[in-house]
Motif scaffolding. Structure first.
Motif, PDB file in Angstrom:
ATOM      1  N   PHE A 160       0.766  -1.345  -0.104  1.00  0.00           N
ATOM      2  CA  PHE A 160       0.119  -0.087  -0.162  1.00  0.00           C
ATOM      3  C   PHE A 160       0.785   1.166  -0.086  1.00  0.00           C
ATOM      4  N   GLY A 161       2.211   1.343   0.219  1.00  0.00           N
ATOM      5  CA  GLY A 161       3.033   2.413  -0.017  1.00  0.00           C
ATOM      6  C   GLY A 161       2.769   2.752  -1.239  1.00  0.00           C
ATOM      7  N   THR A 162       3.190   4.108  -1.335  1.00  0.00           N
ATOM      8  CA  THR A 162       3.229   4.988  -2.483  1.00  0.00           C
ATOM      9  C   THR A 162       1.941   4.333  -3.357  1.00  0.00           C
ATOM     10  N   THR A 163       0.686   4.235  -2.800  1.00  0.00           N
ATOM     11  CA  THR A 163      -0.546   3.947  -3.401  1.00  0.00           C
ATOM     12  C   THR A 163      -0.441   2.750  -4.161  1.00  0.00           C
ATOM     13  N   GLY A 164       0.638   2.105  -3.970  1.00  0.00           N
ATOM     14  CA  GLY A 164       0.695   0.599  -4.577  1.00  0.00           C
ATOM     15  C   GLY A 164       1.273   0.918  -6.237  1.00  0.00           C
ATOM     16  N   GLN A 165       1.473   2.249  -6.459  1.00  0.00           N
ATOM     17  CA  GLN A 165       2.163   2.569  -7.792  1.00  0.00           C
ATOM     18  C   GLN A 165       3.497   2.529  -7.722  1.00  0.00           C
ATOM     19  N   SER A 166       4.065   1.201  -7.521  1.00  0.00           N
ATOM     20  CA  SER A 166       5.374   1.099  -7.541  1.00  0.00           C
ATOM     21  C   SER A 166       5.537  -0.327  -8.498  1.00  0.00           C
ATOM     22  N   CYS A 167       6.517  -0.241  -9.230  1.00  0.00           N
ATOM     23  CA  CYS A 167       6.822  -1.614  -9.987  1.00  0.00           C
ATOM     24  C   CYS A 167       7.282  -2.756  -9.196  1.00  0.00           C
ATOM     25  N   THR A 168       7.735  -2.507  -7.832  1.00  0.00           N
ATOM     26  CA  THR A 168       8.093  -3.425  -6.904  1.00  0.00           C
ATOM     27  C   THR A 168       7.181  -3.576  -5.717  1.00  0.00           C
ATOM     28  N   ALA A 169       5.834  -3.086  -6.036  1.00  0.00           N
ATOM     29  CA  ALA A 169       4.882  -3.244  -4.845  1.00  0.00           C
ATOM     30  C   ALA A 169       4.576  -4.624  -4.636  1.00  0.00           C
ATOM     31  N   ALA A 170       4.176  -5.271  -3.433  1.00  0.00           N
ATOM     32  CA  ALA A 170       3.713  -6.453  -3.140  1.00  0.00           C
ATOM     33  C   ALA A 170       2.401  -6.434  -3.644  1.00  0.00           C
ATOM     34  N   SER A 171       2.123  -7.236  -4.693  1.00  0.00           N
ATOM     35  CA  SER A 171       0.452  -7.535  -5.000  1.00  0.00           C
ATOM     36  C   SER A 171      -0.065  -8.617  -4.778  1.00  0.00           C
ATOM     37  N   ARG A 172       0.867  -9.820  -4.335  1.00  0.00           N
ATOM     38  CA  ARG A 172       0.384 -10.993  -3.939  1.00  0.00           C
ATOM     39  C   ARG A 172       0.925 -11.474  -2.498  1.00  0.00           C
ATOM     40  N   ALA A 173       0.450 -11.885  -1.581  1.00  0.00           N
ATOM     41  CA  ALA A 173       0.838 -12.431  -0.472  1.00  0.00           C
ATOM     42  C   ALA A 173       0.463 -13.998  -0.489  1.00  0.00           C
ATOM     43  N   GLU A 187      -0.676  16.495   3.399  1.00  0.00           N
ATOM     44  CA  GLU A 187      -1.109  16.300   4.709  1.00  0.00           C
ATOM     45  C   GLU A 187      -0.246  15.351   5.380  1.00  0.00           C
ATOM     46  N   ASP A 188       0.519  14.817   4.744  1.00  0.00           N
ATOM     47  CA  ASP A 188       1.321  13.400   5.090  1.00  0.00           C
ATOM     48  C   ASP A 188       0.583  12.135   5.541  1.00  0.00           C
ATOM     49  N   PRO A 189      -0.334  11.621   4.984  1.00  0.00           N
ATOM     50  CA  PRO A 189      -1.225  10.504   5.423  1.00  0.00           C
ATOM     51  C   PRO A 189      -0.453   9.304   5.257  1.00  0.00           C
ATOM     52  N   ASP A 190      -1.158   8.065   5.390  1.00  0.00           N
ATOM     53  CA  ASP A 190      -0.325   6.847   4.972  1.00  0.00           C
ATOM     54  C   ASP A 190      -0.429   6.476   3.701  1.00  0.00           C
ATOM     55  N   VAL A 191      -1.544   6.911   2.892  1.00  0.00           N
ATOM     56  CA  VAL A 191      -1.521   6.749   1.529  1.00  0.00           C
ATOM     57  C   VAL A 191      -2.380   7.941   0.812  1.00  0.00           C
ATOM     58  N   GLY A 192      -1.772   8.412  -0.167  1.00  0.00           N
ATOM     59  CA  GLY A 192      -2.064   9.551  -1.102  1.00  0.00           C
ATOM     60  C   GLY A 192      -3.130   8.901  -2.240  1.00  0.00           C
ATOM     61  N   PRO A 193      -3.663   9.882  -3.080  1.00  0.00           N
ATOM     62  CA  PRO A 193      -4.311   9.602  -4.305  1.00  0.00           C
ATOM     63  C   PRO A 193      -3.299   8.994  -5.429  1.00  0.00           C
ATOM     64  N   HIS A 194      -4.367   8.173  -6.423  1.00  0.00           N
ATOM     65  CA  HIS A 194      -3.749   7.917  -7.719  1.00  0.00           C
ATOM     66  C   HIS A 194      -3.209   9.274  -8.505  1.00  0.00           C
ATOM     67  N   VAL A 195      -2.425   8.852  -9.414  1.00  0.00           N
ATOM     68  CA  VAL A 195      -1.810   9.848 -10.028  1.00  0.00           C
ATOM     69  C   VAL A 195      -2.690  10.594 -11.130  1.00  0.00           C
ATOM     70  N   SER A 196      -3.726   9.868 -11.426  1.00  0.00           N
ATOM     71  CA  SER A 196      -4.693  10.399 -12.251  1.00  0.00           C
ATOM     72  C   SER A 196      -5.938   9.551 -12.416  1.00  0.00           C
ATOM     73  N   GLU A 197      -6.954  10.061 -13.074  1.00  0.00           N
ATOM     74  CA  GLU A 197      -8.263   9.657 -13.151  1.00  0.00           C
ATOM     75  C   GLU A 197      -8.060   8.128 -13.655  1.00  0.00           C
ATOM     76  N   SER A 198      -7.323   8.112 -14.983  1.00  0.00           N
ATOM     77  CA  SER A 198      -7.257   6.877 -15.616  1.00  0.00           C
ATOM     78  C   SER A 198      -6.492   5.769 -14.655  1.00  0.00           C
ATOM     79  N   GLU A 199      -5.820   6.051 -13.967  1.00  0.00           N
ATOM     80  CA  GLU A 199      -5.018   4.947 -13.095  1.00  0.00           C
ATOM     81  C   GLU A 199      -6.104   4.705 -11.964  1.00  0.00           C
ATOM     82  N   LEU A 200      -6.825   5.598 -11.658  1.00  0.00           N
ATOM     83  CA  LEU A 200      -7.921   5.124 -10.440  1.00  0.00           C
ATOM     84  C   LEU A 200      -8.760   4.212 -10.974  1.00  0.00           C
ATOM     85  N   GLU A 201      -9.439   4.690 -12.342  1.00  0.00           N
ATOM     86  CA  GLU A 201     -10.357   3.819 -13.210  1.00  0.00           C
ATOM     87  C   GLU A 201      -9.760   2.329 -13.308  1.00  0.00           C
ATOM     88  N   SER A 202      -8.334   2.285 -13.587  1.00  0.00           N
ATOM     89  CA  SER A 202      -8.149   1.079 -13.808  1.00  0.00           C
ATOM     90  C   SER A 202      -8.127   0.269 -12.542  1.00  0.00           C
TER      91      SER A 202
END
Length: 483
Positions: free
Chosen positions: A277-290, A318-333
């Motif tokens: 969930f760090g970087t809103t999952g927007q990382s090529c190295t994000a853990a998407s499978r446990a 505001e430095d929360p744990d997770v920010g928004p997606h970068v764009s509407e298209s990424e959110l929709e995906s």
């Protein structure tokens, strides 16, 4: 009023010959225009490449320590502007303030590192077979290189391409991602202030079709370094290969974390959760499978749901744990993949809903999502999502977990959480990934070691960072001397 930004060509800030611009908006508040940028054309690429080619002989001819001095000064100038660069990155890409500050610091450190490495670019002396002779190697710059970078690390990745390219005497043309080009511009302002000679590094903004493709195809480009999606990267590699250009592409991932019965479940949840969930999952190295052993599966799922529901989502400033997606298209995906997971029969334990009320009304927010009962063949377990969505897969034993971890087209980063040394070593030996970790999250990389993936995560040609960055941007010449 939003700022109008220009290309950087031959040491000057210039408008595109098209006269057109495109807007970049704040993903936390889409009503805010962060800036307007040049919608460049192939003619702008031509001008930038011409400037780089013209500058290459002089820049490459400078002694390595002198090139290093300019890179070291660049690092210092960027550090002086760290707060400005951090806030800019947050406003255009959406990272939390802490994440953005860490990324800017990484760019500072990368330039400092390659400033020192510039002193070491040379060769080796070998023992010749005959008497009165010499045998050695030299490292020489490729010439002029094209660099194409993504939006998810919009200053760190340009830095880890530009710094080794310049340290080794190449000149460069950078095409930053259109979703987040401002921090790359700040990097070029720092290079300019540090005294980089005109033309040694150039930046042209615009679309992939009008800027990226002409850059890759240009006859005067000697090497191409790309980071982005597997689909685009594969085409970049094919195009560059047509002219026998040296090419490196680092691309997607579907990164697993294996959790074994000997693991402390709370520790495992923290390792997986921060990676997913760090970087809103927007990382090529994000853990998407446990991939979790059945003995601790239910306990892990319950704890992960609690973890995900405790995450604070909000505007990055505001430095929360997770920010928004970068764009509407990424959110929709991401929202589409949440629907796909449910339609495939996985259980949506928590999250996955778009946030639209109050502070979220004008941004691209989603609740972090956790799926259980995920079959390894489901799309959410096979395809890169690039959002805060975690799929939890049950494993019967270590062999089953390892088989599931490897049974995807990608091979970028992977980790295991275990207290069993044999399991850890077997995992490191047999996992099909370019980055393998024990009891650590899949994200997070040291800058002085190679980075890259296996399978569809990479062209599997050259790695990035560390000495591998030097390797890619230099050609080796073998020298014989007969006295």
């Amino acid at each position: 009023m939003p700022t109008d930004h220009r290309n950087y060509v031959n040491g000057e800030w210039v408008d595109s010959e098209s006269g057109d611009v495109f807007e970049v908006r704040n993903p936390a508040n889409a009503d805010e225009v962060v800036g307007r940028f040049q919608d460049s054309t192939p003619a702008d690429v031509e001008a930038a490449v011409d400037a780089a080619v013209e500058a290459q002989s002089d820049w490459g001819g400078l002694p390595g320590p002198e090139r290093g001095r300019i890179l070291r000064r660049t690092s210092a100038v960027l550090e002086e502007r760290k707060e400005e660069a951090t806030e800019t990155l947050v406003r255009e890409e959406g990272k939390t303030r802490s994440e953005a500050a860490g990324e800017v610091q990484r760019a500072v450190d990368i330039f400092a590192y390659y400033a020192q490495k510039a002193r070491d670019v040379g060769g080796v002396v070998k023992s010749p077979s005959g008497q009165n002779s010499g045998l050695s190697t030299r490292r020489e710059p490729l010439g002029t290189v094209g660099l194409i970078t993504p939006w998810n690390y919009p200053i760190a990745i340009p830095a880890w391409k530009l710094a080794p390219a310049l340290a080794t005497g190449n000149t460069a043309v950078l095409k930053p991602a259109s979703a987040a080009p401002t921090v790359a511009e700040i990097l070029f302002e720092c290079l300019d202030e540090a005294g980089l000679p005109d033309g040694a590094a150039n930046m042209v903004t615009g679309s992939g079709s009008r800027v990226g493709t002409p850059l890759i195809e240009h006859d005067a480009i000697d090497g191409v370094s790309f980071t982005g999606s597997t689909g685009v990267g594969t085409q970049v590699a094919r195009t560059a290969a047509t002219d026998l250009k040296r090419v490196q592409c680092e691309m997607g991932g579907k990164n697993p974390t294996v959790v074994m019965p000997s693991a402390d479940v709370d520790e495992a949840v923290d390792v997986v959760g921060t990676g997913a969930f760090g970087t809103t999952g927007q990382s090529c190295t994000a853990a998407s499978r446990a991939i979790v052993h059945e003995d601790v599966y239910d306990e892990f799922v319950d704890a992960m749901v609690e973890y995900a529901e405790s995450i604070e989502v909000g505007p990055g400033l505001e430095d929360p744990d997770v920010g928004p997606h970068v764009s509407e298209s990424e959110l929709e995906s991401t929202l589409e993949y949440v629907d796909v997971g449910q339609s495939e029969g996985a259980t949506l334990e928590t999250g996955g809903a778009e946030l639209t009320e109050g502070v979220y009304a004008d941004g691209y927010y989603v609740e972090p999502a956790v799926f259980s009962d995920v079959d390894p063949d489901m799309r959410i377990a096979q395809e890169e999502i690039f959002g805060p969505v975690l799929s939890i897969v049950r494993a019967s034993d270590f062999e089953d977990a390892l088989r599931t971890a490897n049974d995807v087209e990608y091979g970028l980063s992977a980790s295991i959480v275990t207290q069993d040394v044999t399991e850890a070593e077997q995992f490191l030996d047999r996992i099909e990934a370019g980055v393998a970790k024990v009891n650590e999250k899949t994200t997070g990389l040291e800058l002085h070691v190679p980075f890259g993936g296996y399978k569809d995560s990479s062209t599997n040609t050259y790695r990035e960072q560390g000495d591998a960055g030097i390797d890619f941007f230099t050609a080796t010449k073998t020298v014989y001397r007969n006295y």
